[in-house]
Design a protein around this motif. Structure first.
Motif, short mmCIF file in Angstrom:
data_model
loop_
_atom_site.label_atom_id
_atom_site.label_comp_id
_atom_site.label_asym_id
_atom_site.label_seq_id
_atom_site.Cartn_x
_atom_site.Cartn_y
_atom_site.Cartn_z
N CYS A 61 22.34 32.94 82.23
CA CYS A 61 23.74 33.33 82.48
C CYS A 61 24.21 32.85 83.85
N SER A 62 23.34 32.92 84.85
CA SER A 62 23.71 32.44 86.19
C SER A 62 23.97 30.94 86.19
N VAL A 63 23.15 30.19 85.48
CA VAL A 63 23.36 28.74 85.39
C VAL A 63 24.68 28.45 84.69
N LEU A 64 24.96 29.14 83.59
CA LEU A 64 26.22 28.92 82.88
C LEU A 64 27.41 29.29 83.75
N MET A 65 27.27 30.37 84.52
CA MET A 65 28.35 30.78 85.42
C MET A 65 28.61 29.69 86.46
N GLY A 66 27.55 29.12 87.00
CA GLY A 66 27.71 28.04 87.98
C GLY A 66 28.44 26.85 87.39
N ILE A 67 28.08 26.47 86.17
CA ILE A 67 28.78 25.36 85.49
C ILE A 67 30.25 25.71 85.30
N PHE A 68 30.50 26.92 84.81
CA PHE A 68 31.87 27.37 84.52
C PHE A 68 32.74 27.33 85.78
N VAL A 69 32.21 27.84 86.89
CA VAL A 69 32.99 27.87 88.12
C VAL A 69 33.22 26.47 88.66
N ARG A 70 32.16 25.66 88.73
CA ARG A 70 32.31 24.31 89.30
C ARG A 70 33.16 23.39 88.44
N LYS A 71 33.01 23.47 87.13
CA LYS A 71 33.66 22.50 86.24
C LYS A 71 35.00 22.97 85.67
N MET A 72 35.23 24.29 85.64
CA MET A 72 36.45 24.78 84.99
C MET A 72 37.33 25.59 85.94
N LEU A 73 36.75 26.50 86.69
CA LEU A 73 37.57 27.38 87.50
C LEU A 73 37.98 26.80 88.85
N ALA A 74 37.22 25.84 89.36
CA ALA A 74 37.55 25.26 90.66
C ALA A 74 38.98 24.73 90.65
N GLY A 75 39.78 25.21 91.58
CA GLY A 75 41.17 24.75 91.67
C GLY A 75 42.11 25.42 90.70
N SER A 76 41.61 26.33 89.87
CA SER A 76 42.48 27.02 88.89
C SER A 76 43.12 28.24 89.55
N THR A 77 43.88 28.96 88.78
CA THR A 77 44.50 30.20 89.27
C THR A 77 43.65 31.42 88.94
N SER A 78 42.36 31.23 88.68
CA SER A 78 41.47 32.34 88.35
C SER A 78 41.52 33.41 89.43
N MET A 79 41.58 34.65 88.99
CA MET A 79 41.60 35.80 89.90
C MET A 79 40.37 36.68 89.67
N GLY A 80 39.33 36.12 89.07
CA GLY A 80 38.13 36.90 88.83
C GLY A 80 38.12 37.53 87.45
N SER A 81 37.16 38.42 87.26
CA SER A 81 36.95 39.02 85.95
C SER A 81 36.76 40.53 86.07
N PRO A 82 37.36 41.28 85.15
CA PRO A 82 37.09 42.72 85.15
C PRO A 82 35.76 43.07 84.48
N GLY A 83 35.06 42.08 83.92
CA GLY A 83 33.74 42.36 83.37
C GLY A 83 33.38 41.56 82.15
N ILE A 84 32.12 41.74 81.79
CA ILE A 84 31.54 41.10 80.61
C ILE A 84 31.59 42.11 79.47
N ASP A 85 32.06 41.68 78.32
CA ASP A 85 32.09 42.56 77.15
C ASP A 85 30.77 42.54 76.39
N GLU A 86 30.12 41.36 76.37
CA GLU A 86 28.91 41.23 75.55
C GLU A 86 28.11 40.01 75.98
N ILE A 87 26.80 40.19 76.04
CA ILE A 87 25.87 39.08 76.23
C ILE A 87 24.84 39.17 75.12
N ARG A 88 24.53 38.05 74.50
CA ARG A 88 23.48 37.99 73.49
C ARG A 88 22.55 36.84 73.83
N TRP A 89 21.27 37.17 74.03
CA TRP A 89 20.24 36.16 74.22
C TRP A 89 19.58 35.96 72.87
#
Length: 157
Positions: A61-89
């Motif tokens: 999940c940490s690796v995916l978060m890093g990809i998401f932030v660097r490749k998608m959220l960087a420079g966006s209007t993201s204001m963070g997250s109120p939380g995770i609803d579900e994780i399935r491994w």
């Protein structure tokens, strides 16, 4: 400015990036954050139900978060997250596995309490080199609106 709330399209799905896991990074992460034997030691891991070394789910999940932030959220209007609803491994991640992060927009709406902010439900899928989904994460993310006046007139959804 990068993308904003208006750019999110419900039903869209895109590959965001990929990462290949190494045994060294699996052990390094586990040593600090999830020191279970099947994440730390190949011999102990072989005796586990996983029959070999696997990455911590928190590591994936940490690796995916890093990809998401660097490749998608960087420079966006993201204001963070109120939380995770579900994780399935769903399947273990092993040394040498390459996970591809896919992101889908499940839904979105402008907050009734803040006309300058929207919330989107996103689904991440970590898919390995064999096409197998190994992890899913469903979360909410807050995004600023590019054009508050247009949104308040009903043009943005």
């Amino acid at each position: 400015m990068g993308f904003s709330f208006e750019d999110l399209e419900v039903g869209s799905r895109a590959e965001v990036g990929a990462h290949t896991f190494t045994a060294e990074e699996i052990v390094e992460f586990a040593t600090q954050y999830d020191p279970q034997p099947f994440h730390l030691d190949e011999i102990a891991a072989r005796a586990s139900p996983f029959c070999g070394l696997i990455a911590s789910g928190w590591h994936t999940c940490s690796v995916l978060m890093g990809i998401f932030v660097r490749k998608m959220l960087a420079g966006s209007t993201s204001m963070g997250s109120p939380g995770i609803d579900e994780i399935r491994w769903l399947k273990p991640v092993r040394p040498g596995d390459t996970l591809h992060l896919f992101n889908s927009v499940v839904d979105k709406r402008i907050l009734s309490s803040r006309a300058d902010c929207g919330i989107a439900t996103l689904l991440w899928e970590g898919i390995n080199q064999n096409g197998e989904t190994v992890v899913t994460v469903r979360s909410k993310v807050l995004f600023g609106l590019r054009d508050v006046d247009q949104a308040s007139s009903g043009a943005a959804t």
